[in-house]
Design a protein around this motif. Structure first.
Motif, PDB file in Angstrom:
ATOM      1  N   LEU A 119       0.736  -1.145   0.065  1.00  0.00           N
ATOM      2  CA  LEU A 119      -0.019   0.093  -0.310  1.00  0.00           C
ATOM      3  C   LEU A 119       0.923   1.451  -0.188  1.00  0.00           C
ATOM      4  O   LEU A 119       0.358   2.372  -0.569  1.00  0.00           O
ATOM      5  CB  LEU A 119      -0.793  -0.004   1.079  1.00  0.00           C
ATOM      6  CG  LEU A 119      -1.959  -1.096   1.304  1.00  0.00           C
ATOM      7  CD1 LEU A 119      -2.639  -1.345   2.497  1.00  0.00           C
ATOM      8  CD2 LEU A 119      -2.909  -0.778   0.220  1.00  0.00           C
ATOM      9  N   GLN A 137      -8.338  -2.285  -1.099  1.00  0.00           N
ATOM     10  CA  GLN A 137      -7.671  -2.264  -2.524  1.00  0.00           C
ATOM     11  C   GLN A 137      -8.905  -2.335  -3.281  1.00  0.00           C
ATOM     12  O   GLN A 137      -9.005  -1.340  -4.159  1.00  0.00           O
ATOM     13  CB  GLN A 137      -6.678  -3.531  -2.945  1.00  0.00           C
ATOM     14  CG  GLN A 137      -5.249  -3.249  -2.352  1.00  0.00           C
ATOM     15  CD  GLN A 137      -4.401  -4.523  -2.655  1.00  0.00           C
ATOM     16  OE1 GLN A 137      -4.966  -5.709  -2.763  1.00  0.00           O
ATOM     17  NE2 GLN A 137      -3.166  -4.168  -2.790  1.00  0.00           N
ATOM     18  N   MET A 140     -10.223   1.387  -3.196  1.00  0.00           N
ATOM     19  CA  MET A 140      -9.447   2.322  -3.825  1.00  0.00           C
ATOM     20  C   MET A 140      -9.558   2.243  -5.414  1.00  0.00           C
ATOM     21  O   MET A 140      -9.471   3.286  -5.913  1.00  0.00           O
ATOM     22  CB  MET A 140      -8.075   1.864  -3.471  1.00  0.00           C
ATOM     23  CG  MET A 140      -7.691   2.161  -1.887  1.00  0.00           C
ATOM     24  SD  MET A 140      -6.015   1.343  -1.394  1.00  0.00           S
ATOM     25  CE  MET A 140      -4.898   2.165  -2.383  1.00  0.00           C
ATOM     26  N   GLN A 146      -6.493   7.020  -3.301  1.00  0.00           N
ATOM     27  CA  GLN A 146      -5.606   6.433  -2.683  1.00  0.00           C
ATOM     28  C   GLN A 146      -5.122   6.919  -1.414  1.00  0.00           C
ATOM     29  O   GLN A 146      -3.823   6.808  -0.970  1.00  0.00           O
ATOM     30  CB  GLN A 146      -4.286   6.102  -3.346  1.00  0.00           C
ATOM     31  CG  GLN A 146      -4.640   5.471  -4.854  1.00  0.00           C
ATOM     32  CD  GLN A 146      -3.166   5.276  -5.577  1.00  0.00           C
ATOM     33  OE1 GLN A 146      -2.281   5.084  -4.997  1.00  0.00           O
ATOM     34  NE2 GLN A 146      -3.244   5.375  -6.903  1.00  0.00           N
TER      35      GLN A 146
END
Length: 354
Positions: A119, A137, A140, A146
């Protein structure tokens, strides 16, 4: 760095502070947790993990070895069976190493470092520790963001980091919150504290400044206060505060580079940056003039660009250097940085080693 200038962030942090329930008992809590922190802090330091992660087992299990969640997570760091075994912990009917503070902390560090490699942001690591890296994830990618503070997450994960920050704030500034828990009468017999509290409200005094010692400053001759406002800052203190030097942004990152060639502001484009100074990173030395070849991973709705290295090339030998960097915001230490309004060669950027 926490972007408390954004109203949503400051509101969530305020809610987390009010809901911790630790304010009235913070001194007792600090005494109870001190032996655990004495074990955990050196392990975090040895693994290169920020000290703030010591608050995770307090949030997760209240430092209870036998804690079991409704989902079946066990121990200080609340590991599920599969993750615990992946991180090298043994689980048998006679011995569950999730209940061993040292072994479970070592395993937690291995897991946290795994999350960070994926990450590139400690705030996202904390969120993934709570909600799972797969969920994070997916969100995102779906939301094209992010940054933990702008992601829309489920309620528990969306408040998880704020709970950690709230506990850290209580531990760091326990005296202030102990007075808050007592209410307005905390300042009744202390005129200096009344003055200092007004200074805080006016933004003249920051809580991270050292507390002066000695008696309250005597009001200068000729300075009078209003009967309607007994907590008045005297003019001498005001003069001292006006002379306070401005605080510069602290450089956060492992390396600094300046832009030499910008590609287009779109996904997949290659941008070139030149290292500004020699830096020793692990066993590798990167020298001033070496070139970072970076690819655009994302540009979000706030104008932040996310870059990662495809390769770093030695200016002297033209060989590739085996290092991977992420572009970061030097003010926050998080992945991604705001694009300058007038983008041109020479833009100084900060990079973090993965």
């Amino acid at each position: 760095m926490v972007p408390t200038e954004h109203s949503t962030v400051s509101q969530k942090l305020a809610v987390a502070l009010m809901s911790t329930g630790y304010g009235r008992h913070i001194d007792a809590l600090k005494r109870r947790t001190a032996p655990y922190f004495a074990v955990i802090e050196p392990i975090l330091q040895r693994h290169g993990i920020p000290n703030d992660f010591k608050f995770l087992p307090l949030i997760e299990s209240d430092f209870k070895a036998n804690a079991v969640s409704t989902a079946g997570a066990v121990g200080y760091w609340q590991f599920m069976d599969e993750t615990a075994r992946d991180m090298g912990l043994k689980i048998t009917s006679e011995n569950d190493e999730r209940k061993d503070l040292v072994k479970s902390t070592e395993a937690a560090c291995r897991y946290i470092k795994f999350l960070y490699r994926k990450l590139g942001s400690w705030t996202l690591v904390a969120a993934a520790y709570n909600g799972g890296i797969g969920m994070l994830q997916n969100q995102m990618v779906r939301q094209r963001k992010q940054d933990y503070y702008t992601l829309a997450l489920n309620e528990e994960t969306g408040y998880y980091l704020y709970r950690i920050l709230a506990v850290k704030e209580l531990f760091t500034n326990s005296g202030q919150y102990a007075r808050m828990a007592l209410g307005p009468m905390a300042y009744t017999d202390n005129p200096y504290e009344r003055e200092r509290e007004q200074a805080r409200r006016m933004g003249w005094v920051q809580d991270d400044e050292p507390m002066p010692v000695g008696e309250s400053i005597t009001t200068e001759e000729g300075f009078t206060s209003s009967d309607n406002d007994p907590a008045v800052i005297d003019s001498l203190l005001a003069g001292i505060l006006k002379k306070k030097a401005s605080i510069k942004t602290v450089f956060a990152g492992d390396a600094e580079a300046r832009l030499t060639k910008a590609g287009k502001a779109k996904l997949g484009q290659i941008w070139l940056f030149e290292m500004t100074q020699d830096v020793q990173l692990r066993e590798t030395t990167v020298k001033a003039g070496d070139i970072i070849h970076a690819v655009v991973d994302d540009i979000d709705s706030r104008g932040q660009i996310f870059l990662r290295t495809l390769k770093v090339v030695s200016a002297a030998t033209h060989e590739s250097i085996p290092l991977t960097f992420l572009l970061i915001n030097p003010a926050t230490g998080q992945a991604g940085a705001p694009l300058p309004k007038a983008l041109k060669s020479g833009w100084l950027t900060s990079w973090r080693l993965l």
